[in-house]
Write a protein that holds these residues in place. Structure first.
Motif, short mmCIF file in Angstrom:
data_model
loop_
_atom_site.label_atom_id
_atom_site.label_comp_id
_atom_site.label_asym_id
_atom_site.label_seq_id
_atom_site.Cartn_x
_atom_site.Cartn_y
_atom_site.Cartn_z
N HIS A 1 1.05 -1.25 -0.01
CA HIS A 1 0.17 0.00 0.04
C HIS A 1 0.77 1.33 0.16
CE1 HIS A 1 -3.70 -1.86 1.57
NE2 HIS A 1 -3.32 -2.70 0.67
N ALA A 2 1.75 1.15 0.66
CA ALA A 2 2.71 2.33 0.93
C ALA A 2 3.58 2.81 -0.39
CB ALA A 2 3.75 2.41 2.14
N LEU A 3 3.87 1.58 -0.76
CA LEU A 3 4.93 1.54 -2.28
C LEU A 3 3.87 1.98 -3.44
CD1 LEU A 3 7.81 1.22 -3.42
CD2 LEU A 3 7.12 -1.12 -3.69
N ARG A 4 2.65 1.67 -3.46
CA ARG A 4 1.71 2.07 -4.50
C ARG A 4 1.74 3.52 -4.58
NH1 ARG A 4 0.52 -0.56 -8.66
NH2 ARG A 4 -0.55 -2.33 -7.63
N ARG A 5 1.35 4.22 -3.29
CA ARG A 5 1.28 5.70 -3.25
C ARG A 5 2.60 6.49 -3.95
NH1 ARG A 5 -0.27 5.85 2.52
NH2 ARG A 5 1.72 6.89 2.74
#
Length: 226
Positions: A149-153
């Motif tokens: 989730h964090a990397l997708r942002r």
């Protein structure tokens, strides 16, 4: 069964090399490891693909009295990403104040690790790149889910989740969250990640430091790429 994390990384690197050969339109890769155990695996991938290696710093929030049972996980960043395992949170009786205290505690540990591993360097940019997110295996998936989730942002063109082994149901769920999933083994019976390795000794902080330093010669590591 893998001999150790190095062998797992070598075998995973072969699969990823084939992925890039079969899909030449993929953007250049950046390899991102979950420390500590994911770093030796990711190092072999970065070496084979001649790609820069960086970290995604994530900390598991364990259930009271059962620290290995993930109630959730937290990833650092401008807006720290907290992902919860609602069933574990409910059964453990964790309230909002408990979770906030755990979040603060684990973010402090993340900052300690960032300073120790990276000397305070900012995370490598992944916008427009193929981000390959690596760990040594996935059981419940709480830490990896927070990392995804964090990397997708951060705007990668393609997000690849790459692990040597994972619980079958867990890896199936990740196929809806990552653009590509590369998993070498998802056995029907899965007890723990360590049970899939003959040598699963703990990766030390010093080993992480050494591998990150050695990896700075890979790919465009001389260019910060941010």
């Amino acid at each position: 069964m893998f001999r150790d994390r190095t062998e797992a990384g070598e075998r995973l690197a072969e699969a990823l090399e084939k992925l890039f050969a079969d899909q030449p339109s993929l953007a250049p890769p950046v390899v991102l490891a979950l420390p500590r155990g994911g770093v030796p695996v990711a190092f072999e991938i970065a070496r084979r693909l001649d790609a820069p290696l960086d970290l995604v710093l994530v900390r598991k929030i364990g259930a009271p009295g059962q620290p290995e049972l993930a109630a959730g996980a937290i990833v650092d960043g401008e807006s720290p990403e907290l992902v919860l395992n609602d069933e574990v949170v409910r059964h453990a009786g964790l309230g909002e104040a408990d979770l906030e205290a755990a979040k603060r505690r684990e973010l402090a540990e993340i900052e300690r690790r960032r300073a120790f591993y990276l000397g305070g360097r900012e995370p490598r940019g992944v916008a427009g790149r193929t981000a390959i997110l690596v760990d040594d295996g996935i059981a419940t998936g709480a830490s990896m889910r927070a990392a995804v989730h964090a990397l997708r942002r951060r705007g990668p063109e393609t997000l690849v989740l790459a692990v040597p082994v994972a619980a079958r149901e867990t890896i199936a769920a990740f196929r809806a969250e990552a653009d590509r999933v590369v998993c070498l083994d998802a056995p029907d019976w899965f007890w723990a990640v360590g049970a899939q390795y003959r040598d699963f000794r703990q990766t030390t902080d010093e080993e992480v430091q050494r591998l990150l330093a050695e990896a700075r010669r890979f790919g465009d590591a001389g260019n910060d790429g941010r």
